[in-house]
Write a protein that holds these residues in place. Structure first.
Motif, PDB file in Angstrom:
ATOM      1  N   ASP A   5       0.813  -1.256   0.064  1.00  0.00           N
ATOM      2  CA  ASP A   5      -0.038   0.125  -0.004  1.00  0.00           C
ATOM      3  C   ASP A   5       0.869   1.266  -0.105  1.00  0.00           C
ATOM      4  O   ASP A   5       0.294   2.390  -0.490  1.00  0.00           O
TER       5      ASP A   5
ATOM      6  N   TYR B 176       2.992   4.243  -1.280  1.00  0.00           N
ATOM      7  CA  TYR B 176       3.655   4.368  -2.643  1.00  0.00           C
ATOM      8  C   TYR B 176       5.022   4.690  -2.656  1.00  0.00           C
ATOM      9  O   TYR B 176       5.823   4.822  -3.726  1.00  0.00           O
ATOM     10  N   TRP B 177       5.578   5.098  -1.406  1.00  0.00           N
ATOM     11  CA  TRP B 177       6.924   5.578  -1.352  1.00  0.00           C
ATOM     12  C   TRP B 177       8.051   4.589  -1.180  1.00  0.00           C
ATOM     13  O   TRP B 177       9.017   5.048  -1.158  1.00  0.00           O
TER      14      TRP B 177
ATOM     15  N   ARG C 225       7.631   0.654  -2.354  1.00  0.00           N
ATOM     16  CA  ARG C 225       7.410  -0.752  -2.362  1.00  0.00           C
ATOM     17  C   ARG C 225       8.555  -1.557  -3.041  1.00  0.00           C
ATOM     18  O   ARG C 225       8.425  -2.840  -3.148  1.00  0.00           O
TER      19      ARG C 225
ATOM     20  N   ASP D 113       1.727  13.347  -0.036  1.00  0.00           N
ATOM     21  CA  ASP D 113       0.456  13.544   0.432  1.00  0.00           C
ATOM     22  C   ASP D 113       0.377  14.009   2.097  1.00  0.00           C
ATOM     23  O   ASP D 113       1.584  13.919   2.691  1.00  0.00           O
TER      24      ASP D 113
END
Length: 137
Positions: free
Chosen positions: A24, A26-27, A29, A112
């Motif tokens: 989950d 995004y930074w 994986r 974000d």
């Protein structure tokens, strides 16, 4: 539902951290399970959020630091089904303002949640900051 926060590294549930960061987040994986476990083992500080009734881990934050004046905040998350209970704020509060690094210079990278981090004094880099972007993704 009631929650509790704890900065005991022994209480971190690596399976929960790996499951979230590998699917989950995004930074990062691209990291392997071995990478994540090495980061957990070498972290300057970790904070977990847990269900009070079961002890299941539902949130996490990790920091690296020189232990004197600088810290890097990383891998902050709250599992989707537990969002909306201010756990993100509580994780950051416990990590930064209630921890041994409250007077440090802190940095983080995020695409974000800027509003969350701004509540704790984070802002755009000043004239002293330079960044070399990652080549890994």
């Amino acid at each position: 539902m009631d929650y509790e926060l704890d900065d005991d590294p022994a209480r971190i549930q690596p399976d929960v951290v790996w499951a979230y960061l590998s699917t989950d987040a995004y930074w990062g994986r691209w990291r392997t399970r071995v990478d994540i476990e090495a980061q957990l083992a070498s972290a300057w500080r970790v904070v977990g959020a847990y269900r009070a009734d079961t002890g299941a881990q539902v949130g996490f934050a990790r920091a690296s630091s020189d232990g004197i004046g600088f810290a890097y905040l990383a891998d902050v998350f709250v599992l989707p089904e537990h969002r909306g209970h201010a756990l993100g704020k509580q994780l950051i509060q416990r990590m930064i303002d209630d921890g041994p690094g409250r007077d440090f210079r802190w940095v983080l990278f995020t695409a974000d949640a800027h509003g969350l981090y701004e509540q704790f004094g984070f802002g755009a880099p000043d004239a002293t900051a330079m960044i070399r972007p990652s080549r890994q993704g």
